[in-house]
Design an enzyme around this catalytic site. Structure first.
Site, short mmCIF file in Angstrom:
data_model
loop_
_atom_site.label_atom_id
_atom_site.label_comp_id
_atom_site.label_asym_id
_atom_site.label_seq_id
_atom_site.Cartn_x
_atom_site.Cartn_y
_atom_site.Cartn_z
N ASN A 6 0.95 -1.09 -0.03
CA ASN A 6 0.05 0.06 0.05
C ASN A 6 1.04 1.26 0.14
OD1 ASN A 6 -2.17 1.40 0.23
ND2 ASN A 6 -3.32 0.03 1.53
N CYS A 7 0.12 2.39 -0.14
CA CYS A 7 0.90 3.54 -0.27
C CYS A 7 1.87 3.97 1.03
CB CYS A 7 -0.24 4.81 -0.41
SG CYS A 7 0.44 6.44 -0.02
N PRO A 8 3.01 4.36 0.71
CA PRO A 8 3.73 5.10 -0.33
C PRO A 8 4.66 4.12 -0.96
CG PRO A 8 4.71 5.65 1.49
CD PRO A 8 3.85 4.50 1.91
#
Lengths: 169, 77
Positions: free
Chosen positions: B14-16
């Protein structure tokens, strides 16, 4: 090539939820070729310790959703109505809430705070520990990870005054 | 499937992380080379192009393959 953009962040909070934004933004900005400095002060300073022990504190987050990281989707989506009176006073609630949040983050593929901090270091983010906070809370430079520099308000402002982005977190 | 020189699988991240891992990987490649990035993060559909335009790389194409998002990133100079 134009001069590098600069970002200055003050990380002032030490709970697990608040530990994320500075490291996420700092690592990503560095990946976008910005020069990044993060100034860790007050409760944010322990995030520079070798081992990060940040927890979530439900009592200071009235809007924090209480969700379960396991079970069927409808169960995971349910927001448990635990009143602040209970969550704030129940012994061990912080530990439970912390492990639930860590599990949820892991399930969703979110990196740990330590992993993001490592990314920051690898990408060249400069981390500055606040000297005054060190004195007040009794930290030594040896308590911190390698590469941390020590400074004060003027150190931060010197950089921040020329930064394109300044954030207080 | 387009031509590419290297591949990076960010599935599940997931981000980032997809952006960070893409950056670290493409740094080790030569200018003009193409990296195929696979991700399951829908946020990467905006984030990878935003990152690339900032640092001078080119997204040749992106497409959905089943439940994955695939990007072809060409390294700039």
């Amino acid at each position: 090539m134009s001069e590098k953009k600069k970002m200055a962040i003050i990380a002032s909070q030490g709970t697990l939820d608040w530990a994320y934004p500075p490291f996420i933004l700092a690592s990503t900005a560095a990946a976008m070729d910005m020069e990044v400095k993060v100034f860790f002060t007050f409760y944010g300073l322990p995030l520079l310790n070798h081992k990060i022990k940040a927890k979530v504190s439900p009592s200071s987050n009235p809007a924090m959703p209480m969700k379960m990281p396991f079970g069927p989707k409808f169960f995971q989506g349910f927001d448990w109505p635990i009143p602040n009176m209970v969550s704030g006073n129940l012994p061990g609630f912080e530990t439970v809430a912390t492990s639930l949040m860590k599990k949820t983050f892991k399930n969703k593929g979110v990196a740990t705070v330590t992993e993001l901090r490592d990314m920051c270091l690898e990408l060249g983010v400069e981390m500055i520990g606040c000297q005054m906070t060190m004195d007040v809370f009794g930290f030594e430079k040896e308590d911190f990870i390698e590469g941390v520099t020590i400074g004060g308000a003027a150190t931060f402002l010197d950089f921040a005054s020329e930064a394109d982005i300044q954030l207080f977190i | 499937m387009k031509e590419h020189d290297d591949e990076l699988d960010c599935s599940g991240l997931n981000c980032p992380m997809p952006v960070l891992k893409t950056k670290l990987k493409i740094d080790k490649m030569d200018a003009g080379k193409v990296l195929r990035v696979i991700t399951t993060d829908p946020g990467a559909c905006n984030d990878l192009p935003a990152w690339a335009s900032k640092v001078g790389h080119e997204i040749l194409s992106n497409c959905e393959e089943g439940d994955k998002y695939v990007f072809y990133v060409k390294r700039g100079a």
